[in-house]
Scaffold this active site. Structure first.
Site, PDB file in Angstrom:
ATOM      1  N   HIS A 191      37.170  48.026  50.944  1.00 25.69           N
ATOM      2  CA  HIS A 191      37.873  46.890  49.864  1.00 25.69           C
ATOM      3  C   HIS A 191      39.202  47.004  50.100  1.00 25.69           C
ATOM      4  O   HIS A 191      39.936  46.279  49.626  1.00 25.69           O
ATOM      5  CB  HIS A 191      37.359  46.772  48.661  1.00 25.69           C
ATOM      6  CG  HIS A 191      35.679  46.275  48.378  1.00 25.69           C
ATOM      7  ND1 HIS A 191      34.950  47.126  48.507  1.00 25.69           N
ATOM      8  CD2 HIS A 191      35.313  45.027  48.438  1.00 25.69           C
ATOM      9  CE1 HIS A 191      33.701  46.392  48.416  1.00 25.69           C
ATOM     10  NE2 HIS A 191      33.779  45.337  48.301  1.00 25.69           N
ATOM     11  N   ARG A 221      26.453  39.133  41.032  1.00 25.22           N
ATOM     12  CA  ARG A 221      27.993  38.420  40.973  1.00 25.22           C
ATOM     13  C   ARG A 221      28.122  37.243  42.347  1.00 25.22           C
ATOM     14  O   ARG A 221      27.196  37.444  43.119  1.00 25.22           O
ATOM     15  CB  ARG A 221      29.253  39.290  41.141  1.00 25.22           C
ATOM     16  CG  ARG A 221      29.281  40.265  42.739  1.00 25.22           C
ATOM     17  CD  ARG A 221      30.335  41.164  42.744  1.00 25.22           C
ATOM     18  NE  ARG A 221      31.605  40.460  42.499  1.00 25.22           N
ATOM     19  CZ  ARG A 221      32.275  40.022  43.651  1.00 25.22           C
ATOM     20  NH1 ARG A 221      31.998  39.847  44.821  1.00 25.22           N
ATOM     21  NH2 ARG A 221      33.427  39.224  43.554  1.00 25.22           N
ATOM     22  N   GLU A 264      28.291  33.389  48.430  1.00 24.82           N
ATOM     23  CA  GLU A 264      27.033  34.779  48.347  1.00 24.82           C
ATOM     24  C   GLU A 264      26.828  34.960  46.872  1.00 24.82           C
ATOM     25  O   GLU A 264      27.557  34.944  46.248  1.00 24.82           O
ATOM     26  CB  GLU A 264      27.949  35.901  49.011  1.00 24.82           C
ATOM     27  CG  GLU A 264      28.411  35.572  50.450  1.00 24.82           C
ATOM     28  CD  GLU A 264      28.938  36.926  51.023  1.00 24.82           C
ATOM     29  OE1 GLU A 264      29.242  37.007  52.301  1.00 24.82           O
ATOM     30  OE2 GLU A 264      29.452  37.904  50.238  1.00 24.82           O
ATOM     31  N   TYR A 315      43.616  35.673  53.470  1.00 22.85           N
ATOM     32  CA  TYR A 315      42.731  36.610  53.587  1.00 22.85           C
ATOM     33  C   TYR A 315      41.376  35.964  53.911  1.00 22.85           C
ATOM     34  O   TYR A 315      40.589  36.385  54.720  1.00 22.85           O
ATOM     35  CB  TYR A 315      42.604  37.606  52.361  1.00 22.85           C
ATOM     36  CG  TYR A 315      41.507  38.425  52.216  1.00 22.85           C
ATOM     37  CD1 TYR A 315      41.297  39.632  53.205  1.00 22.85           C
ATOM     38  CD2 TYR A 315      40.218  38.348  51.512  1.00 22.85           C
ATOM     39  CE1 TYR A 315      40.664  40.427  53.343  1.00 22.85           C
ATOM     40  CE2 TYR A 315      39.291  39.068  51.641  1.00 22.85           C
ATOM     41  CZ  TYR A 315      39.389  40.221  52.579  1.00 22.85           C
ATOM     42  OH  TYR A 315      38.312  41.237  52.513  1.00 22.85           O
ATOM     43  N   LYS A 316      41.116  34.761  53.150  1.00 19.78           N
ATOM     44  CA  LYS A 316      39.855  34.098  53.423  1.00 19.78           C
ATOM     45  C   LYS A 316      39.809  33.417  54.394  1.00 19.78           C
ATOM     46  O   LYS A 316      38.642  32.903  54.881  1.00 19.78           O
ATOM     47  CB  LYS A 316      39.514  33.277  52.102  1.00 19.78           C
ATOM     48  CG  LYS A 316      39.312  33.726  50.745  1.00 19.78           C
ATOM     49  CD  LYS A 316      38.845  32.930  49.769  1.00 19.78           C
ATOM     50  CE  LYS A 316      38.611  33.873  48.495  1.00 19.78           C
ATOM     51  NZ  LYS A 316      37.005  34.332  48.510  1.00 19.78           N
TER      52      LYS A 316
END
Length: 332
Positions: A191, A221, A264, A315-316
């Site tokens: 991460h 989550r 997700e 980032y995405k």
């Protein structure tokens, strides 16, 4: 009972893919957070509900499992099991198959006497007997077999040296990351590239929470990004196939149909016998056109995209088209 969306539409008229979709936004802003909650809890949405069970089987079951088989045939590196993780794979099977049989008793059943097991799946006309701990009792091996039964990707994290290590898994539907590259890495190393999470101490807090989970405990989550096209495999290995579309979708007249919100639902389970952490990653896609059929979703997602900080959008991988998507959603 259906929920009224506006004077012309209610949830009863919406397709199942919308009614079951795990829309992730509660408000008009998004920031990284652990957003962890207990699993197996039904979550009502403005279109329907999701999350009542551990394993979700939907209308895309056969298609997604066929996609997985094709991906593994092309690229076997999407599955790996370091030798010390074999018991954890069997622990995963012994945890998930009974759960599926309990959640879908009309189509699945699981019986166990000692280590001898029988699994039946009517969706596949499957009736198989195997022995827990004996890899040869399943023709494809235990982890590959499990990947033929559930739509989720599977990640197993060993706990040692006061941290977690990605030491096994089967991941065919990665969202802009490489399972093969991450195998053997620690939780913090995996991460490390995520913006803001280090400064805000999110990952270290999440790691501490996960390591405190007791055997058998189950949490979950959500996470989200966007994908051009209706494809779950956006791993870094396949970037040449989907990456260039990010640069052209903003001006594509078919953007509302091609651009998808990807969510997700990640289940976090401390396996009862080995103590290994199981991550199940179930991915869902819904095009902007479908999101817009739920007015509150259209507004919330539009505002989230407009307000999202640039470093998070970068980032995405959505920074080149997020304004076009937001403008379309908010135009109503």
């Amino acid at each position: 009972m259906s929920i009224t969306l506006d004077k012309d539409t209610d949830t009863a008229t919406l397709p199942e893919r919308i009614r079951r979709f795990p829309f992730p936004f509660l408000g008009d802003q998004y920031r990284y957070s652990a957003n962890v909650e207990p699993a197996n809890k039904n979550v009502p949405t403005d279109a329907g509900a999701w999350g009542a069970g551990l394993i979700d089987i939907d209308e895309f079951y056969h298609k997604e499992l066929a996609d997985r088989e094709a991906i593994l045939a092309r690229d076997p590196s999407r599955m790996a099991v370091l030798p010390h993780m074999r018991p954890a794979v069997w622990d995963t099977i012994a945890t998930l198959l009974p759960a599926m049989a309990a959640e879908y008793p009309d189509i699945m059943s699981f019986h166990r006497e000692g280590n001898a097991c029988r699994w039946q799946n009517k969706l596949q006309d499957l009736d198989v007997q195997f022995t827990v701990g004996d890899d040869d009792s399943l023709p494809t091996g235990p982890l590959r077999f499990l990947g033929t039964q559930i739509q989720d990707d599977i990640v197993l994290l060993d706990i040692r040296d006061n941290t977690m290590w990605l030491d096994a898994g089967l991941v065919t539907f990665a969202a802009d990351w490489s399972f093969n590259f991450d195998v053997g890495m620690s939780f913090l190393e995996i991460h490390g590239p995520v913006p803001r999470v280090k400064e805000e101490n999110i990952i270290s807090r999440a790691e501490q929470f996960l390591m405190r989970l007791q055997p058998g405990e189950q949490f979950r989550r959500t996470n989200w990004t966007m994908t051009v096209g209706n494809r779950l495999d956006t791993s870094t290995e396949t970037y040449p196939e989907w990456g260039p579309d990010r640069g052209t979708i903003a001006t594509d007249p078919d953007m509302p149909d091609k651009l998808h919100l990807r969510v997700e639902v990640q289940h976090l389970i401390r396996l009862p016998h080995t103590g290994v952490l199981l991550f199940l990653i179930r991915s869902y896609l819904l095009p902007l056109r479908d999101i817009a059929k739920v007015p509150t979703w259209r507004q919330k997602f539009g505002h989230v995209l407009a307000e999202l900080p640039d470093d998070m959008a970068e980032y995405k991988g959505i920074i080149r088209y997020r304004k076009a998507a937001s403008d379309w959603l908010l135009a109503g």
